[in-house]
Structures are given as C-alpha cells and as structure tokens.
Write an enzyme that holds these catalytic residues in place. Structure first.
Site, short mmCIF file in Angstrom:
data_model
loop_
_atom_site.label_atom_id
_atom_site.label_comp_id
_atom_site.label_asym_id
_atom_site.label_seq_id
_atom_site.Cartn_x
_atom_site.Cartn_y
_atom_site.Cartn_z
CB CYS A 118 -4.81 -6.51 -8.31
SG CYS A 118 -5.68 -5.76 -9.68
CD1 TRP A 121 -9.80 -0.40 -7.40
CD2 TRP A 121 -8.04 0.32 -8.57
NE1 TRP A 121 -9.92 0.96 -7.55
CE2 TRP A 121 -8.86 1.43 -8.25
CE3 TRP A 121 -6.90 0.54 -9.29
CZ2 TRP A 121 -8.56 2.73 -8.66
CZ3 TRP A 121 -6.59 1.84 -9.69
CH2 TRP A 121 -7.42 2.91 -9.37
N GLY A 175 -0.99 -5.66 -12.40
CA GLY A 175 -0.23 -4.83 -13.34
C GLY A 175 -1.04 -4.63 -14.61
CE LYS A 203 -5.84 11.85 3.31
NZ LYS A 203 -4.65 12.09 2.57
CD GLU A 253 -7.41 10.07 -0.36
OE1 GLU A 253 -6.87 10.58 0.63
OE2 GLU A 253 -7.00 9.06 -0.92
CE LYS A 268 -1.80 3.44 2.10
NZ LYS A 268 -2.16 4.75 2.67
C1 AGP Z 1 -3.52 9.79 -0.34
O1 AGP Z 1 -4.45 9.77 0.74
C2 AGP Z 1 -3.95 8.89 -1.46
N1 AGP Z 1 -4.19 7.56 -1.01
C3 AGP Z 1 -3.05 8.98 -2.67
O2 AGP Z 1 -3.13 10.30 -3.15
C4 AGP Z 1 -1.56 8.64 -2.44
O3 AGP Z 1 -0.95 9.63 -1.66
C5 AGP Z 1 -0.87 8.61 -3.82
O4 AGP Z 1 -1.44 7.57 -4.57
C6 AGP Z 1 0.65 8.40 -3.72
O5 AGP Z 1 0.92 7.16 -3.12
P1 AGP Z 1 2.44 6.84 -2.67
O6 AGP Z 1 2.82 7.84 -1.64
O7 AGP Z 1 2.38 5.44 -2.15
O8 AGP Z 1 3.29 6.96 -3.89
#
Ligand code: AGP
Length: 607
Positions: free
Chosen positions: A2, A73, A100, A484, A487, A602
């Site tokens: 979030c 989220w 969290g 990709k 997603e 993200k």
């Molecule tokens: C990748 O396109 C995704 N958004 C997701 O798999 C991401 O790579 C994964 O959550 C790891 O994130 P980080 O590299 O910030 O640890």
C-alpha cells in the site's frame, strides 16, 4: 503493498496528500482515503477505486494543516469504503494509515473489543487505531510506541490526532518509510516518488524507529524509547524522471530507457582499457572472494529470472557453483549453508517481504550477503553486508523491465570481478568488457524496430494461451518474456526450456497457439530449429527472436524479431527487449491497464 503519506505544514495539505498518493498508486490502488484535522475536528473521506475518485469526490470544506492519506492493495478484507484507510479509534479522535500486516491482529482485536472498542472494518490495520487510543495519556508519540510494543508484524504507519493537532507520528518495521524535509513543514511517505515534487532532502527510517514530526522538526526514538539522531540526505530523482517523457505508459518509457540504464549501471565500473571492472560496493578482498565455494542467489519474480541468468554467467565464466532459490522457499526450508558460501539477494524495490526474510535467514546463519538493489536506502540495500546498486532510476511500471536489464548488467560485472580471480584470461575479460560497452547502442538498434514487435503482437490480440521457448542463457529470458505477457495482457503464457516442450507442453500446440522462440545464433541453434519444426508440424504460429543477418530462420518462423550479435552471456540483455515490447503492445491491443495491471502491486511488501 500500500502507499501511505502524511503531511504537516502551515497551510492546507490536502492537495499535497492527493499528489503524493497519485505517485504511490503503483503500490496498490483498489481503494483510497484521507484524513485531515480541520478547525472543527477530524475529517475523513474514503472511496473504493483510484486516487482520482478520492479527489473527485472530496467535500468542499476538506482542508487542514496536518493530514494522512492511503492507497490500498487489499490483504485483509475486500476492497470497500469501510476497509479503506485511514482507520479511526472509537471516539474518532485518532486516524492511522498503515502499510504492512499485523500478524497478531486477531488477539489484539479480541482484547480491545473486550475493553469496549467498536471495530468497523475487517482489516488488521484498524487494531492500531484502537490500541494507540488505549495507551494515549497526553503524549501521542509515547502512545504509538507503547502500542507498537504489543504488535507483531510489519508496519509503516502515520498517525494524527485531534488531541495533539500539531504533531504527526510515523513509525516503521518491515515496510518502507521516508521523511521529506521542506520549507514550511515535513512529509512522510512510503517512498521518495511521493516527495520529490516538494523536496529532495530526506531522512530514512530504520526498522523499530518512531518519530514525532512537528513544524520545527522531528524527534526519533526506538521502541525502547532510546533517542535516535537522524541525518538529512539528498536524493537525485526529480520530477521529470518520474514523468512519462512523452510515452503513453511508464512501462514503454522504461523499456526505451534501457540503453541509458546499462550506461548508468556500468558507469565508473567498466574499465574498458584495462579490461577490468571496479565494484566499490564489494568490500571483500580478493583473497576472501577466492575463498567463496558456492553462491546462492535468492529473489522473486523478474529478479528471480535475472538470478537464473546470473547462474549461467557465473558458472560459465567465473567457474563458481551457483544455486538459485525462490526467496519464499528459501526462507522456510532451512537451506544448507556453509561458512564459505555467498548469498546474493536481488530486488528492484529492496522491500519485497519474502526476499527480505530470505536475506535475514542467511544473515542469521552467518553467511556473507550481497544485495543487488535499485532503490537507494531500501531495507534490503541497508541490511545486506555489501551491495551493488543497479542505478536504473525509478521504475514506476508494475511490470519490471529496465530493472531486469540493470540486474543482468550488474551480474555480468560481478562475473567479470570473480572470473578474473579464477580462470578468466585477460583476453576474455577484455572481450567481455568491450562487448558490454557496445550493449547500449545494440539495445538502441533493437528499439528502432519496435514497430515490428507491435505488428507481431497482433497475433496475441485474441489468443488466450502462448508458449515461450529458449535454451541456455535464453531459457530464463523465455521465462521472463512469459511473465511480462502474463502480467500485463492477462494471457496465460508459459516459459520452458525449448527441449522440454516435447515432455508435455507440445500437447497444447495448435493453430491458435502463438509460440515465441528465442533462436539466436549459438551452439544450440540447430536444436532450436528442430523445436520450431516440431511446433510448425502441429500448426503452431512461430514468432522467433533471431540474430541480425540470419536468413535461415525466415524459412521456419511466421515472424522474426532481430537482435544484434553479441557474446552468449550478454544475449539476454538484447533478446529480452523484443519480448518486453511484444507483451506491451499485446496488452495495449487488448485494452489492458499496462502500468497498473489488475491484482498486482509494484512491491510485494507482505508475504
Ligand atoms: C515483475 O514484473 C513483477 N512486478 C514482480 O515479479 C517483481 O519482479 C517481484 O515482485 C520482485 O520484486 P523486487 O525485484 O522489487 O523484489
């Protein structure tokens, strides 16, 4: 998971809260809310949906000099107004926004309810509002500190109260939080992107720290009430780097930033003349590096795919055994680690909960840890023994692109650093260094043909399934290309080692199934051609990623996307680009929200 933001100033902070939330929406966006302390008390407004909806429906008289806001989220409780943050105590005098998971929220909730607290939501976060109110005896900072001592779990929180309208209390444990220092007040947010419009002077929080922000500054203490002195640091991201730069989506902008990203990731590190690399963040001596008997790389998602490429690089050119582990598995399976192991942790955000936990597991075992992160000052970056920043700049698109390329660049640099200590000859090292220096221009050449990827994406406009095949260094790229596509276009895409296709997936192949094959000129090229023929024999449609100048592939594939030639260990930095573009254009053709795909965040800062 979030995004939270709090502002304390001299004038109305409502617009600052809204702007900041918009910058944080990539962290989660199923509902949003805000609270300010106005002349006539606490004002709260919450909506289901995006921050724009919160802004559109904001009441006229909604203003005040101190406030908190949140974009959610959902983890506990479905997206709804009542579950949206901020959460208030029973008397409505105290508002909390939280990022969290409170692991012992059920226990706390039953105790608080037995004391007469009336809960409104299904969330874990609401317990914080009631718990802080329970401890409040005239000092908001003390009440928050005492409440958090009862809490087990992760949090980044911001708290305001009508009982102390001139203070905003913030605290972190396991979720990121950063303070912005500006003329006329202070801000606190989940990350710097929410602050750069107002200031580039920031203060980073450590886990277990709590701060009281006032107009004249902040006071920071630990959970044990020990004073902590903090220093102001300057960040170099500014607004224009966060704007789209003329692209329709952040993801497309970030795909096109990759040549510059590779330059930034190698800047000051690639000594082309000497054929050497300089990695200031690796503080182990050559003697200590030579003692490393095995490397374990742990990560999630795209970063895990980068780790797989790193395995092939390091084993092929540094002759060090490498194992790659999903962080979520590594953290719970009690992995076997030896004192002369090295654990590398890869994370773009530096806040991924599973990856952070895997790091802490390795540290508890006394193993040396190296972080490969993008976000400066992120938790993983600060908790590893040493590290190498990828310098990819802010990656706003939820689907990771430039961060992946930056990670591969850093892994290639690390391969050179370790390889030169073992069997890599100066000639090989110089050859790789030169090839790396040529990569940005070669990626630019791939990007010049983006329209060909857009044309190829038409094949995906109506399909629901597709396969991605690759071998060797490009097997992990097949996985990444499939991720990709999954997603952002919501097509079910599977990545496989090409030879593995005949052990099952080939059953899926028919005339409606696009199959993407990475078929660059390497020592298994003939094998990959056979795989293509196996697909063609069953009516499958082939999109091939091939080496510039290869005419043979045109006899086999329905569509060819070319990349320049380079060394085998560096081909992934080129072959991934057409796959990123393919996914992007397929998603656009299908009308998907490219930068904020459904169900995704993200940074996954909870388990
Ligand atoms: C990748 O396109 C995704 N958004 C997701 O798999 C991401 O790579 C994964 O959550 C790891 O994130 P980080 O590299 O910030 O640890």
């Amino acid at each position: 998971m979030c995004g939270i933001i709090g502002c304390l100033g001299t004038g109305d902070v409502t617009q600052m809260l809204i702007e900041g939330l918009k910058r944080l929406e990539y962290r989660g966006y199923d509902s949003a809310g805000m609270a300010v302390i106005a002349q006539d008390g606490m004002k709260v407004h919450k909506v289901v949906g995006r921050v724009a909806e919160l802004e559109r429906t904001l009441p006229e008289d909604f203003c005040g000099p101190v406030g908190v806001a949140h974009t959610r989220w959902a983890t506990h409780g479905a997206p709804s107004v009542v579950n949206a943050h901020p959460h208030l105590d029973s008397k409505g005098q105290l508002a909390v926004v939280h990022n969290g998971i409170i692991e012992n929220h059920r226990t706390l909730r039953s105790v608080l309810e037995s004391r007469g607290c009336v809960f409104r939501s299904e969330t874990d976060s609401e317990v914080l509002a009631h718990l802080i109110a329970h401890y409040y005896q005239g000092d908001l900072l003390a009440a928050v500190r005492q409440a958090l001592r009862d809490v087990r779990g992760t949090y980044g929180i911001a708290v305001i109260s009508t009982l102390e309208p001139d203070v905003l209390v913030a605290a972190r444990n396991g979720s990121p939080l950063i303070v912005g220092v500006r003329d006329g007040g202070l801000l606190v947010a989940s990350d710097a992107s929410a602050l750069v419009a107002h200031t580039r002077d920031v203060i980073y929080f450590e886990d277990g720290e709590i701060a009281a922000l006032r107009a004249d500054g902040l006071r920071t203490v630990t959970l044990e009430d020990l004073e902590v002195s903090k220093t102001v640091e300057r960040i170099d991201w500014d607004m224009d780097r966060l704007e789209r730069g003329g692209f329709d989506h952040f993801m497309l902008k970030e795909i096109h930033e990759q040549p510059e990203v590779i330059r930034n990731a190698t800047r000051g590190r690639l000594l082309v003349e000497a054929g050497e690399v300089k990695l200031g963040g690796i503080t182990l001596s050559n003697r200590e590096l030579k003692k490393i008997r095995r490397i374990v790389i742990t990560a999630c998602g795209t970063s895990w795919h980068a780790a797989l490429v790193g395995e092939y690089m390091l084993e092929s050119y540094a002759h060090v055994p490498v194992e790659v582990e999903y962080a979520s598995e590594f953290r719970y399976r009690r992995p076997l680690l030896e004192p002369d192991d090295l654990v590398i942790v890869i994370s773009q955000s530096g806040e991924t909960a599973d990856t952070l936990a895997a790091l802490r597991e390795a540290k508890e075992r006394g193993v040396v840890t190296v972080g490969i992160c993008n976000v400066v000052g992120s938790t993983i970056a600060r908790e590893t023994d040493m590290g190498i920043y990828t310098h990819a700049g802010p990656e706003i698109g939820v689907a990771s692109t430039k961060a992946f390329t930056a990670q591969l660049t850093v892994l290639a640099l690390l391969t050179l650093r370790l390889g030169r200590l073992h069997y890599m000859t100066p000639e090989t090292s110089r050859e790789i260094v030169r090839a790396m220096a040529e990569l940005p221009v070669k990626v630019e050449r791939v990007l010049e043909h983006a329209e060909e990827a857009r044309a190829a994406a038409e094949l995906f406009a109506v399909t629901q399934n597709c396969l991605y095949l690759g071998r060797g260094f490009n097997f992990p790229v097949a996985l990444e290309g499939a991720l990709k596509m999954k997603e952002i276009s919501y097509i079910h895409a599977e990545g496989y080692p090409a030879a593995e296709m005949k052990h099952g997936p080939i059953a899926l192949v028919d005339k409606n199934m696009p199959v993407v094959v990475i078929a660059t000129r390497d020592r298994v090229y003939d094998k990959i051609l056979s795989n293509i023929e196996e697909v063609k024999a069953r009516g499958g449609r082939i999109i091939a990623v091939a080496t510039e100048g290869d005419r043979e592939i045109r006899r086999h594939a329905d569509c060819v996307l070319y990349v320049p030639e380079t060394l085998d260990l560096l081909t992934p930095l080129l072959t991934v680009v057409p796959l990123q573009l393919l996914a992007y254009y397929a998603a656009v053709a299908r009308g998907c929200d490219v930068d904020r795909p459904r169900n995704l965040a993200k940074s996954v800062t909870v388990e």
